[in-house]
Write an enzyme that holds these catalytic residues in place. Structure first.
Site, PDB file in Angstrom:
ATOM      1  N   GLU A  23       0.843  -0.951  -0.042  1.00 23.24           N
ATOM      2  CA  GLU A  23       0.096   0.012  -0.309  1.00 23.24           C
ATOM      3  C   GLU A  23       0.927   1.117   0.100  1.00 23.24           C
ATOM      4  OE1 GLU A  23      -1.494   1.964   3.216  1.00 23.24           O
ATOM      5  OE2 GLU A  23      -1.126   0.268   4.782  1.00 23.24           O
ATOM      6  N   LYS A  84      -5.542  10.951   0.544  1.00 29.57           N
ATOM      7  CA  LYS A  84      -5.622   9.439   1.185  1.00 29.57           C
ATOM      8  C   LYS A  84      -6.795   8.784   0.338  1.00 29.57           C
ATOM      9  CE  LYS A  84      -7.300   7.332   5.424  1.00 29.57           C
ATOM     10  NZ  LYS A  84      -7.689   7.473   6.857  1.00 29.57           N
ATOM     11  N   VAL A 104      -5.648   0.515   2.476  1.00 30.99           N
ATOM     12  CA  VAL A 104      -5.726  -0.984   2.664  1.00 30.99           C
ATOM     13  C   VAL A 104      -6.903  -1.287   1.441  1.00 30.99           C
ATOM     14  CG1 VAL A 104      -6.516  -3.106   3.753  1.00 30.99           C
ATOM     15  CG2 VAL A 104      -4.642  -1.553   4.781  1.00 30.99           C
ATOM     16  N   SER A 138     -13.771   1.728   9.131  1.00 30.43           N
ATOM     17  CA  SER A 138     -13.020   1.910   8.136  1.00 30.43           C
ATOM     18  C   SER A 138     -13.727   1.176   6.850  1.00 30.43           C
ATOM     19  CB  SER A 138     -11.681   1.326   8.304  1.00 30.43           C
ATOM     20  OG  SER A 138     -10.850   1.529   7.071  1.00 30.43           O
ATOM     21  N   LYS A 157      -4.813  -1.482  15.565  1.00 25.05           N
ATOM     22  CA  LYS A 157      -4.482  -0.764  16.595  1.00 25.05           C
ATOM     23  C   LYS A 157      -5.274  -0.508  17.668  1.00 25.05           C
ATOM     24  CE  LYS A 157      -0.649   1.644  14.318  1.00 25.05           C
ATOM     25  NZ  LYS A 157      -0.557   1.937  13.196  1.00 25.05           N
TER      26      LYS A 157
HETATM   27  N1  PSU Z   1      -3.947   1.830  10.474  1.00 23.19           N
HETATM   28  C1  PSU Z   1      -2.806   1.547  10.811  1.00 23.19           C
HETATM   29  N2  PSU Z   1      -1.869   2.256  10.016  1.00 23.19           N
HETATM   30  C2  PSU Z   1      -2.181   2.831   8.847  1.00 23.19           C
HETATM   31  C3  PSU Z   1      -3.501   3.033   8.512  1.00 23.19           C
HETATM   32  C4  PSU Z   1      -4.520   2.355   9.589  1.00 23.19           C
HETATM   33  O1  PSU Z   1      -2.209   1.163  11.842  1.00 23.19           O
HETATM   34  O2  PSU Z   1      -1.103   3.427   8.102  1.00 23.19           O
HETATM   35  C5  PSU Z   1      -3.888   3.503   7.226  1.00 23.19           C
HETATM   36  C6  PSU Z   1      -4.045   2.301   6.302  1.00 23.19           C
HETATM   37  O3  PSU Z   1      -3.768   2.625   5.030  1.00 23.19           O
HETATM   38  C7  PSU Z   1      -5.599   1.878   6.243  1.00 23.19           C
HETATM   39  C8  PSU Z   1      -6.123   3.451   6.487  1.00 23.19           C
HETATM   40  O4  PSU Z   1      -6.153   1.503   5.179  1.00 23.19           O
HETATM   41  O5  PSU Z   1      -5.110   3.926   7.425  1.00 23.19           O
HETATM   42  C9  PSU Z   1      -7.512   3.353   7.222  1.00 23.19           C
HETATM   43  O6  PSU Z   1      -7.944   4.558   7.334  1.00 23.19           O
HETATM   44  P1  PSU Z   1      -9.569   4.847   7.878  1.00 23.19           P
HETATM   45  O7  PSU Z   1      -9.470   4.576   9.004  1.00 23.19           O
HETATM   46  O8  PSU Z   1      -9.725   6.335   7.488  1.00 23.19           O
HETATM   47  O9  PSU Z   1     -10.412   3.789   6.890  1.00 23.19           O
HETATM   48 MN    MN Z   2     -13.186   6.444   9.180  1.00 24.41          MN
END
Ligand code: PSU
Ligand code: MN
Length: 298
Positions: A23, A84, A104, A138, A157
């Site tokens: 990614e 992003k 991802v 997500s 996380k």
């Molecule tokens: N969680 C992590 N590290 C990251 C991301 C998420 O621990 O780098 C990044 C990844 O690219 C993931 C994105 O796909 O953030 C998810 O963002 P959101 O929660 O806005 O969907």
């Molecule tokens: Mn979100």
């Protein structure tokens, strides 16, 4: 469409050689400069040493690319305007000629479309704390339910609601495999406190499960959850303190939407004076190596 699989990646896929997708949100929004480029290049080198072809995915001036060159990685790593890109953002970036790091979700989508089966990353998006009020979940989870790749991550996380994320993965038909562990990993810490639904100990066990999934025509991902080696995990007290501070700061500053994850990650990196960043890199490169092993075993 103005999409492009690099010559090297296309040739490897055509010859049936192992290819692994990477990614690029980790480059544009996950790590600070210049470490972002160093880590992106290091991840590709880990794979090349295994005889596996890396395919870093991203969007450069509107061009969706599977297999960014080193020059393209550098350009993306220096671009302040890079957005992003989750799946919904891809057509916007393409139509406007914008550059972006793929999440991802978007990376899995484009990798699968190109014929790539394995995709390691660090952390995965999931259900945010307070999601029952904010609906902040997500798009990575929905993507995993619809895209039959093998994904390697260090679990999710603790900035997220880990229990709710595991519940959603169950609902979304995503097989979750603890790699060498009975515990679901918590990214910076090896054990999130939740059990992993299944345990595997070898790449061959992972590919056997993926083959069975494909034989059934199940369209969901298999998620391999590899814990950070305990000697590299973040100190438990430091982790608990920084987590509490990070969540309070996001709340106080009214951070929401796609800014939440980058904000919390950046807060962790700053508040731990780089310790969480070192852990993050350790985790990421370890996951990439396991992804390479799985692709080679396929
Ligand atoms: N969680 C992590 N590290 C990251 C991301 C998420 O621990 O780098 C990044 C990844 O690219 C993931 C994105 O796909 O953030 C998810 O963002 P959101 O929660 O806005 O969907
Ligand atoms: Mn979100």
């Amino acid at each position: 469409m103005d999409s492009y699989v690099s010559e090297e990646v296309a040739a490897a896929l055509a010859a049936g050689r192992p290819v692994v997708a990477l990614e690029s949100t980790i480059i544009t929004h996950g790590l600070p400069r210049p470490r972002n480029l160093d880590v992106a290049v290091a991840a590709e080198e880990v794979l090349r040493h295994q005889g596996v072809t890396p395919a870093t995915v991203g969007v450069l001036r509107g061009k969706v690319t599977v297999g960014l060159s080193i020059d393209e990685l550098r350009t993306l790593s220096l671009d302040d305007a890079a957005i992003k890109c989750s799946i919904r953002d891809l057509p916007v970036a393409m139509a406007r000629g914008a550059s972006g790091g793929t999440t991802v979700a978007a990376t899995a989508f484009l990798a699968h479309r190109a014929g790539i089966k394995v995709f390691p990353t660090g952390g995965l998006g999931g259900v945010h704390r307070g999601a029952s009020q904010t609906y902040d979940e997500s798009a990575d989870l929905v993507a995993l339910s619809q895209i039959p790749v093998v994904m390697v991550s260090a679990g999710v996380k603790s900035i997220l609601d880990v229990g709710a994320t595991l519940e959603r993965l169950e609902t979304l038909n995503v097989a979750v495999l603890g790699y060498g562990t009975d515990a679901f990993p918590g990214f910076y810490i090896a054990d999130s406190g939740f059990p992993a639904p299944f345990r595997v100990d070898t790449p061959a066990e992972v590919t056997a499960i993926a083959h069975a999934r494909d034989a059934l025509g199940i369209e969901a991902a298999v998620l391999v959850a590899r814990p950070v080696p305990v000697e590299h995990q973040l100190d438990a007290d430091l982790h608990a303190q920084v987590l509490a501070d990070a969540l309070a700061a996001a709340d106080a500053q009214g951070i929401h939407g796609h800014d939440v994850t980058p904000f919390l990650l950046d807060f962790f990196h700053t508040a731990t004076h780089g310790a969480s960043e070192a852990t993050n890199v350790e985790i990421y490169l370890g996951n990439v190596a396991l992804g390479g092993q799985i692709a080679a075993a396929w």
